[in-house]
Design a protein around this motif. Structure first.
Motif, short mmCIF file in Angstrom:
data_model
loop_
_atom_site.label_atom_id
_atom_site.label_comp_id
_atom_site.label_asym_id
_atom_site.label_seq_id
_atom_site.Cartn_x
_atom_site.Cartn_y
_atom_site.Cartn_z
N ALA A 207 4.11 -7.72 3.44
CA ALA A 207 2.58 -7.41 3.67
C ALA A 207 2.28 -6.15 4.75
O ALA A 207 1.09 -5.18 4.67
CB ALA A 207 2.13 -8.09 5.09
N LEU A 208 2.86 -5.62 5.24
CA LEU A 208 3.52 -3.95 5.27
C LEU A 208 3.04 -3.22 4.34
O LEU A 208 2.35 -2.34 4.35
CB LEU A 208 4.87 -3.51 6.17
N GLY A 209 3.46 -3.20 2.44
CA GLY A 209 3.01 -2.28 1.67
C GLY A 209 1.47 -2.94 1.44
O GLY A 209 0.92 -1.30 0.75
N LEU A 210 0.54 -3.99 1.32
CA LEU A 210 -0.18 -3.99 1.80
C LEU A 210 -1.52 -3.06 2.48
O LEU A 210 -2.52 -2.96 2.45
CB LEU A 210 -0.82 -5.47 1.47
N PHE A 215 -4.45 1.29 4.29
CA PHE A 215 -4.84 2.52 4.56
C PHE A 215 -5.38 3.51 3.62
O PHE A 215 -5.72 4.55 3.69
CB PHE A 215 -3.86 3.10 6.21
N ASN A 216 -4.86 3.86 2.36
CA ASN A 216 -4.30 4.83 1.58
C ASN A 216 -5.86 4.54 1.14
O ASN A 216 -6.39 5.88 1.15
CB ASN A 216 -3.70 4.30 0.47
N SER A 231 -10.56 -7.81 1.89
CA SER A 231 -10.49 -9.09 1.34
C SER A 231 -9.36 -9.72 0.47
O SER A 231 -8.58 -10.48 -0.15
CB SER A 231 -11.94 -9.88 0.50
N LYS A 232 -9.19 -8.99 -1.14
CA LYS A 232 -8.75 -8.66 -2.21
C LYS A 232 -7.32 -8.33 -1.35
O LYS A 232 -6.33 -10.43 -2.53
CB LYS A 232 -9.15 -7.75 -2.90
N LEU A 233 -6.51 -8.51 -1.28
CA LEU A 233 -5.34 -8.12 0.00
C LEU A 233 -5.05 -9.42 1.11
O LEU A 233 -3.76 -9.89 0.67
CB LEU A 233 -5.00 -6.70 0.04
N GLN A 234 -5.57 -9.18 1.74
CA GLN A 234 -5.68 -10.93 1.80
C GLN A 234 -5.61 -12.11 1.14
O GLN A 234 -4.57 -12.65 1.99
CB GLN A 234 -6.90 -11.51 3.31
N SER A 240 1.55 -14.95 0.47
CA SER A 240 3.43 -14.57 0.21
C SER A 240 4.06 -15.54 0.58
O SER A 240 4.11 -16.37 1.40
CB SER A 240 3.54 -13.84 0.75
N GLU A 241 5.16 -15.04 -0.20
CA GLU A 241 6.56 -16.54 0.81
C GLU A 241 6.35 -16.13 2.57
O GLU A 241 6.74 -16.92 3.32
CB GLU A 241 8.19 -16.05 0.27
N ASP A 242 6.31 -14.55 2.80
CA ASP A 242 6.51 -14.77 3.96
C ASP A 242 5.60 -15.48 5.13
O ASP A 242 5.50 -15.31 5.84
CB ASP A 242 6.45 -12.54 3.69
#
Length: 261
Positions: A207-210, A215-216, A231-234, A240-242
């Protein structure tokens, strides 16, 4: 692992990258730039690395470009190569790696060194540190994305003044103006940096990478594009497993064990 001007230590899922030319305040030459490229690439590919700390050895974080290299007729690669082959790839790697990167500024950060620090995800500095956009003092313009990040961090007027005047900014001032995340007392610096790195390494780093990607993209996206990307990254994060582990831990009232997947 040690590669001359760049040191790498991996411990507890954290990669500690140290700029290691203390005799010249960790200023960059061509060899050091390429070694940093390779080290960042290795940390990105290493699944055991969940967070990265970038710092310097000795009294400085980084004084920017080694001016002896650019004034030596035999060694000088020229500014085109220095920017396109040294600094620009460093900045793009720092922003593209989908792992949290701490800029642990342990001493003066000047010129390209200051802007490399500001390209990290979370920037901390101890109370004796200073930042300086030193370019104008020798007749140059800011590079290494200084003109991109600095106005976005502290505002157009303040950033332009610092770039033109080359004022030295203390860590306390940098924190107050939003240039860095936090100033840390000198006696606590190493411990606090390690604790921050360990905290990030044990978080849901997928999630931190997303979040970093979001932000980029927010730097240039319009509102509709940013909402669509959220929406896409959520949706990606929710698969994810996390996320599954985080929800299970919340329901079971236990500490989650995130894997970064």
């Amino acid at each position: 692992m040690s590669n001359n001007s760049i040191l790498l230590k991996i411990e507890n899922k954290v990669a500690y990258i140290t700029l290691n030319r203390p005799e010249v305040f960790n200023s960059f030459n061509r060899e050091m730039a390429f070694l940093l490229h390779d080290t960042l690439d290795a940390c990105e590919k290493n699944e055991d690395v969940r967070a990265i700390v970038l710092t310097g050895n000795g009294k400085a974080f980084c004084a920017g470009q080694d001016l002896k290299e650019v004034t030596d007729p035999e060694l000088n690669p020229g500014f085109k190569k220095i920017l396109e082959e040294h600094y620009n790839p460093i900045i793009t790697r720092l922003r593209a790696i989908k792992k949290p990167i701490i800029g642990a500024v342990n001493g003066v950060a000047a010129g390209a060194g200051a802007n490399i620090a500001l390209a990290c995800d979370i920037v901390v500095a101890h109370e004796k540190v200073s930042f300086i956009q030193a370019f104008s003092l020798i007749g140059l313009v800011p590079d290494s994305a200084g003109t991109f990040f600095l106005p976005r961090l502290i505002g157009f007027q303040k950033a332009l003044a610092l770039a033109m005047l080359g004022d030295k900014i203390s860590a306390e001032e940098a924190e107050k103006m939003g240039m860095i995340y936090k100033m840390i007392p000198l006696e606590n610096f190493e411990e606090d940096v390690n604790n921050l790195a360990l905290k990030l390494a044990n978080m849901p780093t997928k999630a931190l990478g997303l979040i970093k990607e979001l932000f980029n993209q927010s730097m240039t996206n319009d509102l509709e594009s940013q909402l669509a990307l959220e929406s896409k990254l959520q949706i990606e994060a929710a698969q994810s497993e996390d996320y599954a582990e985080g929800v299970a831990a919340f329901i079971e009232k236990r500490k989650p064990n995130f894997k970064g997947r």
